[in-house]
Structure formats: C-alpha cells, structure tokens
Design a protein around this motif. Structure first.
Motif, PDB file in Angstrom:
ATOM      1  N   GLU A   1      13.262  24.908 -44.379  1.00  0.00           N
ATOM      2  CA  GLU A   1      11.863  25.169 -44.134  1.00  0.00           C
ATOM      3  C   GLU A   1      11.307  26.092 -45.108  1.00  0.00           C
ATOM      4  O   GLU A   1      10.217  26.060 -45.679  1.00  0.00           O
ATOM      5  CB  GLU A   1      12.147  26.143 -42.755  1.00  0.00           C
TER       6      GLU A   1
ATOM      7  N   ALA B   1      10.276  23.953 -48.136  1.00  0.00           N
ATOM      8  CA  ALA B   1       9.093  23.276 -47.796  1.00  0.00           C
ATOM      9  C   ALA B   1       7.897  24.111 -47.950  1.00  0.00           C
ATOM     10  O   ALA B   1       6.860  23.872 -48.440  1.00  0.00           O
ATOM     11  CB  ALA B   1       9.116  22.740 -46.422  1.00  0.00           C
ATOM     12  N   ARG B   2       8.035  25.237 -47.717  1.00  0.00           N
ATOM     13  CA  ARG B   2       6.806  26.245 -47.515  1.00  0.00           C
ATOM     14  C   ARG B   2       6.560  26.699 -49.043  1.00  0.00           C
ATOM     15  O   ARG B   2       5.288  26.936 -49.254  1.00  0.00           O
ATOM     16  CB  ARG B   2       7.023  27.772 -46.678  1.00  0.00           C
ATOM     17  N   VAL B   3       7.208  26.571 -50.080  1.00  0.00           N
ATOM     18  CA  VAL B   3       6.886  27.114 -51.360  1.00  0.00           C
ATOM     19  C   VAL B   3       6.811  25.792 -52.158  1.00  0.00           C
ATOM     20  O   VAL B   3       5.676  25.613 -53.093  1.00  0.00           O
ATOM     21  CB  VAL B   3       7.917  28.064 -51.918  1.00  0.00           C
ATOM     22  N   GLU B   4       7.777  24.834 -52.090  1.00  0.00           N
ATOM     23  CA  GLU B   4       7.330  23.590 -52.877  1.00  0.00           C
ATOM     24  C   GLU B   4       6.755  22.416 -52.132  1.00  0.00           C
ATOM     25  O   GLU B   4       6.470  21.493 -53.008  1.00  0.00           O
ATOM     26  CB  GLU B   4       9.044  23.148 -53.405  1.00  0.00           C
ATOM     27  N   GLY B   5       6.314  22.710 -51.045  1.00  0.00           N
ATOM     28  CA  GLY B   5       5.448  21.622 -50.448  1.00  0.00           C
ATOM     29  C   GLY B   5       6.051  20.422 -49.739  1.00  0.00           C
ATOM     30  O   GLY B   5       5.995  20.025 -48.491  1.00  0.00           O
ATOM     31  N   ILE B   6       7.297  19.797 -50.562  1.00  0.00           N
ATOM     32  CA  ILE B   6       7.785  18.857 -49.958  1.00  0.00           C
ATOM     33  C   ILE B   6       8.903  19.124 -48.782  1.00  0.00           C
ATOM     34  O   ILE B   6       9.506  20.106 -48.771  1.00  0.00           O
ATOM     35  CB  ILE B   6       9.014  18.217 -50.902  1.00  0.00           C
ATOM     36  N   LEU B   7       8.824  18.335 -47.771  1.00  0.00           N
ATOM     37  CA  LEU B   7       9.407  18.548 -46.461  1.00  0.00           C
ATOM     38  C   LEU B   7      10.723  17.670 -46.471  1.00  0.00           C
ATOM     39  O   LEU B   7      10.764  16.505 -46.485  1.00  0.00           O
ATOM     40  CB  LEU B   7       8.780  18.055 -45.140  1.00  0.00           C
TER      41      LEU B   7
ATOM     42  N   TYR C   1      10.491  13.152 -42.835  1.00  0.00           N
ATOM     43  CA  TYR C   1       9.212  12.705 -41.735  1.00  0.00           C
ATOM     44  C   TYR C   1       9.999  12.187 -40.472  1.00  0.00           C
ATOM     45  O   TYR C   1       9.279  12.228 -39.536  1.00  0.00           O
ATOM     46  CB  TYR C   1       8.336  11.857 -42.529  1.00  0.00           C
TER      47      TYR C   1
END
Lengths: 457, 457
Positions: free
Chosen positions: B375, B378-384, B421
C-alpha cells in the motif's frame, strides 16, 4: 524511405509535452458559454470558483490561450506512467488482412487503468496549490474515481468519491483499489446529501446515475470547508489536460512521418476523444490538414447521433452550470443492460460544437458487437480492452475492413483509453451469451428531451 | 559525470535480447539432475519428451549451452509488451528519505499482469512448431494460466487450465480473462482425472493445491492425443525464458553505468527471481562482480528458510519427475489465510543449489507487513503491486531504510513481477483489518518432511 516503425513508439521523457493545447482557442466559432444555474446568464469566474479551484475555474473559462504550461509537479507525475506508448497494430492488421495501417494510443498502463489520470493529477495539483483540504467527485465505471484517489494520495489531499450504486455493488474490486489510495467511497444516491435523499424518496430502487452522483458530489463540496468539486470529463479543463494524449501521439507519428487519414475515439463525456484529436483538429481548423474524425458512442446512450444540440443541465440535480451540448436530457439513464462507462447524457460543449459545424462524424454501435471486437482485439494484440475503448476498436476494425475491400492503404489512428480488468463481469455475460443490446425508442428519447430547460440560446 | 536517469528506462526494440541466458551453464557445481518418478534414475530426454514438447525437454536437460537463441516469432511477440520498463523509484526514495537509489523492473504491463508471459509464449511456440493440438497446465493465483491462455490463443493452440479450486472460486474475474482468450478452465481437484478423484475421496473439502493441479494437468496431457503439459515455474526451461527479465535489466542499467549492490526478488517456484538474477549471477560465478542476492518468501510457505535440501516430488500426485530442491514436502499446503501465489512447496533446483552454495540469501516475511509495504508503495509509485511482488518491495524498503541509518548510497534493484488488480479481495481483507499472519510450526514442517522420498542422493 520511411523509417521502420516499431511495435511500440515510446517518446523520451524530454519529449513529453510542456504545455497543454486548448482546442477552443483555435475555433473561430467558439462553444457557447456555460450558464449559471440560478441566473441563467453566462457564468462568471467568481461564481465558478465556488465550485472549482480558482486556477481550474480560470482554465474552464479561457477560450483564447492556445497553450497553457503544464506545471512541473504535474509533468514529474506524468513521468511515472507517461509517455504512453503509441502502438502499431501489426498483429491486428495481419489478422484482418488489411492494407491499412492501424495505430493506437494506449492509455491503460497505469493503475487507474485509463487516461483519466491525466486530468486527475492536474486537478489535484491545483487543489493542493490553493491550500484546499480535499475534493469530492463522482465515478461510474470507477476509472475516474481511481485516478482521482491516486492523485489525491500523491499530494496528500482528502478524497470523497460518490460511486454510482450499481457500480459500487458490481465492482467491489474497484472500490478496494480506491481504498488502497486512501479515498472515502460513498454509494450514490446516498442519504448524506439533500439531493440523494430527494432521489431516493422518488426512486427508492434506483441503480443510480452519473448525473445524480455529480449532484451529490457538488453539494458535499459546497458544504465542507476547504473542499472543491472536481470532474473527470465533460469540462473544458478536462479536455485541456487530456490534450497530452493527442500531443504525444502527434509527436510520435511525426517522428515516423505518419499522417493519419482517420482518427477514431470512443465518446461518453468526451474527455478521451477531445484529448486525442486536440492537436490534429487544431491543424484542421487552421486549414493545414484534412483528417476525418469519428466519435463512437453506444447505441444505448446515443448522445451525438440522436440527441439534441441545446442548453442542458450537466447533472440530474440541476445544481451545476448549464452547457450547450448534444444531450439526451439530464434525466436520461441508459438501460441497466448497458455495460461500462459512456453512459453520460451529454457530451462536452467543444466536441458538440465541432460536430454541429460538421467537422466530426459520429457513429453509434451496439454492445454485443463491441464485445466481439474487444475479444478479437485481445486475442491478437494481447491487451484486454475496457468496454469503452472497444467502441473505438470496433469502428477502427470496420474502417480497416473497408480498406481491404477498396485496397486503400489508409492510416487509421484510434484511442485505446484503458484496460478491462475490472469489467470482467460484463465479459462473463458476453461469454455466456447473456448480453443483450438495448436501443432506446424514439419515444423514450423524446420524453427525456421534453425536460430540457427552455432557453432562447 | 553520470547521465541523468529518467523515471523509466525503455530499451529500444532492437536492444531486446536475441538469446536467453542459461544460468546453469555458468555453474561449476551444477544442480542435481531430475529423476524419473518410476526408475528413480536421472531422467532421459526420451522419457521427458512424453511430458514436454521435444524442444522444451531438450532445454530442460541442457546445462552446458550458455545462450540459447530466442526464436524470431517469440521475439516478435515479446515486442507487443516488451521491453518492460526499468523504473527508478524516485518517489519511493523521497518518501523513505533514503540516500539509497532504488530501481525496479516492472513486468506487469501486459494482460497476464506478470512476467509469466515471457515463458508462456516460448512454450506455446515450441508446442505449435511440433504440430501439437494443445497443452494443459495448472494455475494458482491465475497469472500463469492467463499468460498461457494468451500465448495459446496467439498461436491457435487449445489450452486446458486446472485452476486451484480456492482461486477458481475467489477469482472469477481471472477465469473470465482466460475465457476471453479461449481457454478451458477446470477447477482442481476435479473428477476429470484419476488423481483428482483420489484426492477428492480422501479430502472432499480440500481447497486444492498447486501440487494437485499439476498432477491433474500432467495426467490429462498424457491421456489426450497431440497434447503436452507445460509449467510456469520451477523448471529449468522456465528460468531460461525468464532470463529475458535480467538481460533487459542489465542492458538498461549498463546504459546508465549503474551497478546494483543488492538484487531482490520474491521467490515461489523461482521463475521471476531466477530470471532477474540470471546475468548478474552469471557475472558473479565468473568472478567478475560481487552482488548480494536476496530471495524473499512468505513466512507461511518458508521453503528456503525452513525447508530441507533434498530430492522431492514436484507434484502431490507424484507422477512428475523428482527434483533436488529446498522443499517443505510435496504434501505441504500453506494455511488458507495465505494470500496470492508463492505457495509452492519447493523451489527450482538452480536457485536451490545457488542457495546451498551460499551465493544467495533468503528472507521470510509475514503477509500483513507485505501488504503494508504494497500500500505504501502504491501510494507513492502509483503501481498497485501483486501480493507476490510486494514481498520484494518489503525487503527493498527495509534495505533502503538500513541505508538511511548508515548513510550508505547503495543501489537496490528489485523485481516487480506484476500488478494486483485481481487480488483486491486480499487487499479488502487487509483494509478491513481481517488479514492474519500464519507461520507453520516446526512440528507441521517436520511432519510434512517425513514424507520425503528416501533417496541416497
């Protein structure tokens, strides 16, 4: 001799656009101005600033600056997922046995799964610059909500997303993606707003609609301190930000000396199509080129092909400004059998005006044929498209097959706005033969259009 | 002065590797040979060719060719989604306030959502070349099944996927992606095989396991005409194909004069880690470099850190060849609370031997801390990220924070194998505080290891 064209053209980071292109500034006859929902006079910057961030309100009204610089922080964020690849569809060409060349700009390589992030990060940036606490918005299929959640998380803004109830239920995974980025997700209509209460009283079993979710988001933003409303499509500012799609595409094509004959995009609110065509249409408006532009919309929500060009409300609650646009009436809700996005009753005023001027064609397509195109595309090109994007694929394939018949070596460009990973329930329906096509009757559309506001403009 | 490093380094298509690197060929002490499950003697090409395509059987046994050319058709397919970007994690570095440089190779930009496609397309190609009708396989989290479905669809091969029952139920969307590519999906254990029948009789409520699904796929391939079995991890041939990850990474880093100090990958069967480290480890084995390699595994399935280095069956049904590897016993099934992949009881023999020789470290991490890292990333690099990939992220972040304490400017490289995803149910558990950590007791592991085959090797 032309340079050999690779499967994927990636621009270098230094070739990322430094300014957005403001298509309206190139139009001789401009789109009609937004109207204040209370006074019905052209809306003022002051009035608009109560809904939107100051800088975004300015962009919304600016129809004369041809280019607007992209702030450095936004460009830096763009670098995390852009430039997006321009792909030569060699495998699709081969499968269709067409002499045409097919190109598509793929905007799905980011967690929002679509082009929506291009505007979300810009809007979040201006909100942060203004010192706001947070923003509200609505989301349908969930791509815009995800994009905004990502953007807000990056800049440390709060984010409240009103999610159309039917999507909230059918797409719990989308909801969890947004939660991963710290957003607060409210199914719409909700009891948290006046308009939501009103709609739920009248239609207790409503599946919700984008128009209603917009109203709830606007109302909530006006009630909370340090909040503004943001929107992922329809607005002029969104088209402006999305011009990054077209600008990159044109730079990439120019590097290989490719001039498209026809440019195709799916059209709901118009954010993707408006962004893709921006620099090409600007050339056209200056008499420097002669492209064909095709907007593809769902037959179940046929805004351009069967709607009326008139002033209408942008939201069901009638609290947003009015826009002159092709519309099916702000109360129009596509059949529940409609899959994916592109379910908005209107389309951005710039594209409406271009269409009215005969500068753009429109085609409405039925969803089973759209999913057929999606599956055929996925099997040869690898990418599993969003249902929205597959509208453009369908028409691009039709055009390519026309070329096969005529022997023309046309260059076809289309926008592949995103991936369908969160649309697998619709794909399942399609696989199981349970997908139906619904086309609204003339009577349904006439009835909906009866509620258009009576204005002389 | 070093060239400025962009956010994303994309190689040009002409820089795509032209040959895979066969890591075993660089090892002085080779991994132990596979054993025939019937004779328990080293397996012969003839015997192996009954299970695998001829060319793949050859690759499986070849421990002397340092490079094996990538067929042109496979390279062409690679061009549809490769080169994969090597990303400089500028935003993560800033968020961690670390002097370290962090790089990751992102393999998630394709519909399978992971690196699995690299081997799937190669295996499908050789099957097609041999004139086969179709292939069978198993899938757990679904990435491999999706990758194979895509590859088979591209070459017009039939594809039967045995999907671990718990994933089949929890991931209907994955199933639909595979159906989009025309694959036939069977929940495992199933009544379509002898081994499935046997297991269902003994454990009627089993959630299934990879080991069991492998047995069913192998049995089915042997029963059907013109069919062979293919596998997405563990095998030597898979490591070979996955070397494309490391080769691209090394080329990209070399272009900017960057030499990583530590290389980190998540480890289940070992396909990603083996591929990522291939050219770096080859340098190390030739005494030309001194990298640290870290394999990261789930604490709930701690193959390297708590398993035994011994000959074991690769599948629950004991019909596949035996491999000498770190193993928890072929009957080991991780707790039902375990999320995502990396649930295999063993790990590929090459990585096992490198670990046994002290050339690689291993670390086991608990899943809640893995999701925390996912998490934050994801919040800083965008990729989940996929939960699997987040194991590597977690340790990369630990290493970067170590650098913050020591002030070292280490260069950290990790493999981001894929996107999450289709793992949003696990993310939901995490968001709702319902995720638990399970670490098998010593007694559980000892019990499982008691069933290892008794061999003197």
């Amino acid at each position: 001799m032309r340079k050999e064209i690779p499967y994927k053209i990636y621009l270098k980071e230094q070739d990322l656009p430094k300014a957005w292109l403001n298509l309206r500034a190139f139009m001789k006859k401009k789109p009609a101005p937004l109207l204040d929902p209370v006074t019905l006079a052209p809306i003022t910057l002051n009035s608009l600033s109560k809904v939107f961030c100051d800088e975004l309100a300015k962009q919304e009204l600016d129809d004369s600056s041809k280019y607007i610089p992209i702030p450095q922080a936004v460009r830096d964020f763009y670098k995390m997922y852009r430039p997006a690849p321009l792909i030569r569809a060699y495998c699709l060409e081969k499968a269709l046995d067409t002499p045409a060349e097919i190109y598509y700009k793929f905007e799905g390589n980011n967690t929002s799964g679509s082009h929506k992030l291009n505007s979300a990060i810009a809007q979040a940036y201006y909100a942060k610059e203004q010192g706001l606490t947070g923003v509200t918005t609505e989301t349908g299929a969930g791509q815009w909500g995800t994009a905004l959640a990502m953007a807000c998380s990056f800049f440390g803004l709060e984010c409240k997303v009103f999610m159309v109830n039917v999507s909230y239920k059918q797409k719990p995974h989308r909801r969890e993606v947004m939660r991963t980025y710290g957003a607060d997700i409210i199914p719409s209509p909700s009891l948290t707003t006046e308009v939501g209460n009103r709609i739920l009283q009248e239609f207790p079993n409503t599946a919700g609609s984008l128009g209603c979710a917009i109203s709830e988001a606007v109302e909530t933003a006006s009630r909370l301190n340090g909040y503004r409303y943001v929107l992922g499509s329809v607005l002029n500012q969104v088209l402006l930000h999305q011009s990054v799609i077209g600008l990159e595409t044109k730079t990439a094509l120019d590097q290989y000396g490719v001039k498209p004959d026809v440019i195709i995009g799916c059209a709901g609110g118009g954010s993707n199509l408006g962004g893709l065509i921006a620099p090409f249409m600007a050339e056209q408006l200056q008499g420097k080129a002669d492209y064909r532009f095709i907007a593809v919309e769902p037959a179940s929500c046929p805004t351009l092909t069967r709607g009326k060009y008139a002033y209408d409300y942008c939201d069901t609650g009638k609290i947003c400004p009015l826009a002159k646009m092709y519309t099916l009436g702000s109360g129009f809700i596509p059949s529940a059998s409609h899959a994916g996005g592109l379910r908005y009753h209107g389309i951005t005023s710039t594209l409406s005006e271009l269409y009215a001027q005969g500068l753009m064609e429109a085609r409405a397509v039925e969803q089973t044929s759209v999913f057929q195109a999606a599956e055929a595309f996925a099997r040869v090109e690898g990418i599993l498209p969003a249902p929205e994007s597959a509208h453009a694929i369908h028409v691009a394939m039709e055009e390519a097959l026309n070329c096969k018949r005529t022997g023309e070596k046309k260059k076809i460009l289309f926008g592949l706005t995103g991936t369908g990973y969160f649309d697998m329930m619709s794909y399942e329906k399609f696989h199981d033969g349970k997908m139906s096509d619904y086309i609204p009757t003339d009577n349904e559309i006439e009835t909906s259009l009866k509620n258009l506001p009576s204005l002389t403009r």
